[in-house]
Write a protein that holds these residues in place. Structure first.
Motif, PDB file in Angstrom:
ATOM      1  N   ALA A  26       0.847  -1.204   0.000  1.00  0.00           N
ATOM      2  CA  ALA A  26       0.000   0.000   0.000  1.00  0.00           C
ATOM      3  C   ALA A  26       0.876   1.245   0.000  1.00  0.00           C
ATOM      4  O   ALA A  26       2.085   1.179   0.229  1.00  0.00           O
ATOM      5  CB  ALA A  26      -0.920   0.004   1.226  1.00  0.00           C
ATOM      6  N   ALA A  27       0.228   2.389  -0.231  1.00  0.00           N
ATOM      7  CA  ALA A  27       0.942   3.671  -0.193  1.00  0.00           C
ATOM      8  C   ALA A  27       0.068   4.731   0.459  1.00  0.00           C
ATOM      9  O   ALA A  27      -1.161   4.717   0.329  1.00  0.00           O
ATOM     10  CB  ALA A  27       1.335   4.121  -1.594  1.00  0.00           C
ATOM     11  N   GLY A  28       0.725   5.661   1.168  1.00  0.00           N
ATOM     12  CA  GLY A  28       0.069   6.836   1.726  1.00  0.00           C
ATOM     13  C   GLY A  28       0.805   8.065   1.235  1.00  0.00           C
ATOM     14  O   GLY A  28       2.017   8.182   1.430  1.00  0.00           O
ATOM     15  N   LEU A  29       0.097   8.981   0.580  1.00  0.00           N
ATOM     16  CA  LEU A  29       0.748  10.100  -0.094  1.00  0.00           C
ATOM     17  C   LEU A  29       0.122  11.445   0.288  1.00  0.00           C
ATOM     18  O   LEU A  29      -1.089  11.621   0.160  1.00  0.00           O
ATOM     19  CB  LEU A  29       0.635   9.933  -1.618  1.00  0.00           C
ATOM     20  N   ASP A  30       0.968  12.362   0.745  1.00  0.00           N
ATOM     21  CA  ASP A  30       0.525  13.744   0.929  1.00  0.00           C
ATOM     22  C   ASP A  30       0.964  14.600  -0.242  1.00  0.00           C
ATOM     23  O   ASP A  30       0.443  15.692  -0.450  1.00  0.00           O
ATOM     24  CB  ASP A  30       1.095  14.318   2.230  1.00  0.00           C
ATOM     25  N   VAL A  31       1.941  14.103  -1.001  1.00  0.00           N
ATOM     26  CA  VAL A  31       2.487  14.835  -2.147  1.00  0.00           C
ATOM     27  C   VAL A  31       2.490  13.910  -3.362  1.00  0.00           C
ATOM     28  O   VAL A  31       2.667  12.706  -3.236  1.00  0.00           O
ATOM     29  CB  VAL A  31       3.918  15.331  -1.849  1.00  0.00           C
ATOM     30  N   THR A  32       2.265  14.502  -4.531  1.00  0.00           N
ATOM     31  CA  THR A  32       2.174  13.720  -5.758  1.00  0.00           C
ATOM     32  C   THR A  32       2.819  14.482  -6.913  1.00  0.00           C
ATOM     33  O   THR A  32       3.120  15.662  -6.798  1.00  0.00           O
ATOM     34  CB  THR A  32       0.695  13.439  -6.125  1.00  0.00           C
ATOM     35  N   ASP A  33       2.999  13.786  -8.000  1.00  0.00           N
ATOM     36  CA  ASP A  33       3.497  14.400  -9.228  1.00  0.00           C
ATOM     37  C   ASP A  33       2.658  13.846 -10.392  1.00  0.00           C
ATOM     38  O   ASP A  33       2.770  12.668 -10.692  1.00  0.00           O
ATOM     39  CB  ASP A  33       4.972  14.060  -9.437  1.00  0.00           C
ATOM     40  N   PRO A  34       1.800  14.654 -11.029  1.00  0.00           N
ATOM     41  CA  PRO A  34       1.615  16.101 -10.815  1.00  0.00           C
ATOM     42  C   PRO A  34       0.858  16.390  -9.520  1.00  0.00           C
ATOM     43  O   PRO A  34       0.314  15.487  -8.889  1.00  0.00           O
ATOM     44  CB  PRO A  34       0.788  16.520 -12.030  1.00  0.00           C
ATOM     45  N   GLU A  35       0.849  17.663  -9.165  1.00  0.00           N
ATOM     46  CA  GLU A  35       0.120  18.103  -7.988  1.00  0.00           C
ATOM     47  C   GLU A  35      -0.636  19.377  -8.317  1.00  0.00           C
ATOM     48  O   GLU A  35      -0.008  20.351  -8.754  1.00  0.00           O
ATOM     49  CB  GLU A  35       1.115  18.345  -6.842  1.00  0.00           C
ATOM     50  N   PRO A  36      -1.942  19.386  -8.170  1.00  0.00           N
ATOM     51  CA  PRO A  36      -2.762  18.261  -7.722  1.00  0.00           C
ATOM     52  C   PRO A  36      -2.946  17.215  -8.821  1.00  0.00           C
ATOM     53  O   PRO A  36      -2.753  17.507 -10.006  1.00  0.00           O
ATOM     54  CB  PRO A  36      -4.101  18.931  -7.383  1.00  0.00           C
TER      55      PRO A  36
END
Length: 319
Positions: A258-268
């Motif tokens: 699993a993954a938990g993400l507060d930041v992404t690419d692209p954002e938003p």
């Protein structure tokens, strides 16, 4: 001689920071909640300092437009990948940011994402909405923090606060990687490893590193393949540290748990992005420092950077 002029790039800036600036400066606030680069470029000429409420790109072209009056740039953020720091400093302009005051809030978000991802909170909510819950002993089982190995990529101020908060979950072992072994790591009993060894040994991999040329795209297919299939991946650093397509593949193919993400690419992320369709991805929209106290503290520090710089004093946090 009149008061120095300071440009604040958003009307959504916490009032505490603006009030501090007003004690000694003439303040211009761009009357937009979110201003773009063009808005700021149009307003900046003639100002002595700029308070960046958002991630306006400060580069050679911007500085040429800003003109010779500009003496201080202060960003209300810990990260500064939107600033061409060498070019700003080459022109004799002081540049500051607001680390540390947001470390606690970001560390809390990291703990939240770690727990949500490992305990399948998002997947459970989706099943609940579908009326597809089950009552049996081995339904929707998650992964334990208790007794686990937690690997932190980037044991800076935020990474250290994450480890300190996770201690109470009876984590078995903390490991970390970075440029070198750190005294702060020794003090919490964490073991310094190479990235490959950390990936191989960790049940949880938490990314708390800034975005640099070295870390950009660091987490790719090859890196995810080195992680345990049961591993939980958490990113509270910068989105571009991760190759998003590679993460999607790793989650979809069960290369990792699993993954938990507060930041992404692209954002938003676009609303129809593949990452948002995956049940084993917990994704939130960059809320790391988004608490009332933290944002007020960030605004005050960003403002104090400017006041100090205009008075020829060292900035609170200078780059």
């Amino acid at each position: 001689m009149g008061k120095p002029r300071v440009l604040v790039t958003s009307s959504d800036t916490p009032q505490a920071g603006i009030d501090l600036l007003l004690t000694k400066c003439e303040v211009t606030v761009i009357q937009k909640v979110i201003s773009n680069n063009d808005d700021v470029r149009q307003a900046v000429p003639g100002h002595d300092a700029i308070f960046l409420s958002g991630h306006t790109n400060i580069n050679t072209a911007f500085l040429d437009i800003a003109g010779p009056n500009l003496k201080v740039v202060s960003t209300m953020s810990a990260g500064y990948d939107h600033l061409d720091v060498p070019e700003i400093k080459r022109r004799g302009i002081k540049v500051g940011h607001t680390p540390e005051v947001l470390s606690a809030a970001v560390a809390e978000i990291a703990v939240m994402l770690t727990l949500n991802a490992s305990r399948r909170a998002h997947e459970g909510r989706l099943l609940l909405e579908q009326g597809a819950t089950e009552r049996r002993p081995q339904w929707l089982l998650g992964r334990d923090l208790r007794g686990s190995t937690v690997g932190i990529v980037g044991l800076g101020k935020i990474g250290l606060q994450i480890a300190n908060r996770l201690k109470c979950f009876e984590v078995g072992r903390f490991v970390y990687t970075g440029h070198s072994r750190k005294k702060s790591g020794d003090e919490i009993g964490a073991v310094f490893l190479s990235l490959d060894d950390l990936l191989e040994q960790s049940d949880f991999v938490i990314v708390a590193t800034p975005l640099t040329n070295e870390t950009r795209g660091l987490f790719n297919d090859a890196v995810f393949a080195k992680m345990k299939q049961t591993a939980v991946f958490v990113n509270i650093g910068r989105g571009a540290v991760v190759k998003t397509d590679a993460l999607v593949r790793a989650l979809r193919n069960k290369t990792i748990f699993a993954a938990g993400l507060d930041v992404t690419d692209p954002e938003p992320l676009p609303p129809d992005h593949e990452l948002l369709k995956l049940p084993n991805a917990v994704v939130i929209p960059h809320l790391g420092s988004a608490t009332v106290k933290t944002r007020n503290d960030m605004a005050i520090v960003a403002a104090q950077n400017i006041l100090n710089g205009l008075e020829g004093k060292p900035l609170v946090y200078e780059l």
